[in-house]
Design a protein around this motif. Sequence first.
Motif, short mmCIF file in Angstrom:
data_model
loop_
_atom_site.label_atom_id
_atom_site.label_comp_id
_atom_site.label_asym_id
_atom_site.label_seq_id
_atom_site.Cartn_x
_atom_site.Cartn_y
_atom_site.Cartn_z
N ASP A 75 35.38 13.58 39.70
CA ASP A 75 36.43 14.41 39.08
C ASP A 75 36.20 15.91 37.89
O ASP A 75 36.04 15.40 37.43
CB ASP A 75 37.58 13.60 38.48
N THR A 77 37.09 17.15 34.94
CA THR A 77 37.61 16.70 33.56
C THR A 77 38.52 17.03 33.34
O THR A 77 39.08 17.76 31.75
CB THR A 77 36.33 15.60 33.05
N GLY A 87 33.31 15.19 35.89
CA GLY A 87 32.54 13.18 36.07
C GLY A 87 32.21 13.06 37.17
O GLY A 87 32.92 12.71 37.87
N ARG A 107 28.39 13.12 33.36
CA ARG A 107 29.16 15.06 33.24
C ARG A 107 28.42 16.09 33.15
O ARG A 107 28.11 16.60 32.62
CB ARG A 107 30.17 14.46 31.62
#
Length: 128
Positions: A75, A77, A87, A107
């Motif tokens: 995703d 972030t 992430g 991340r």
Amino acid sequence: MADSHRDPIIRTMPQPADMNGNGDIFGGWVLSQMDVAGGALAARVAKGRVATVAIAAMTFVEPIKVGDMVSIYGDVTRIGRTSTTVGLETVVQRRHGSSDICVTQGRLVFLAIAESGKPRRLPCEAAA
């Protein structure tokens, strides 16, 4: 982050050549898979080339074994002026199992780059 209703960015299976002397998959192998997955997601946001500029966080939770089905979910972030933070979560299903096991979380930060190799601003719609 992982959800059985979502499609992974990458799904692959490590091979014997990817394992270390303990019989587990090299951490560098999974990191490279996560980098590819995160880069694909960041490139969609940037609508062009991106380069990895930082690993903001990386946690290895469980080992990956030869024969595990590896899925990487991600995703966005954070979207900055020139960079995108993604992430990522790596999930496996063991060879004869059916349950998902989270094995790695991270991340990564990707910089949008022009053809010249210099940083460039992200498209205006990326921040929307």
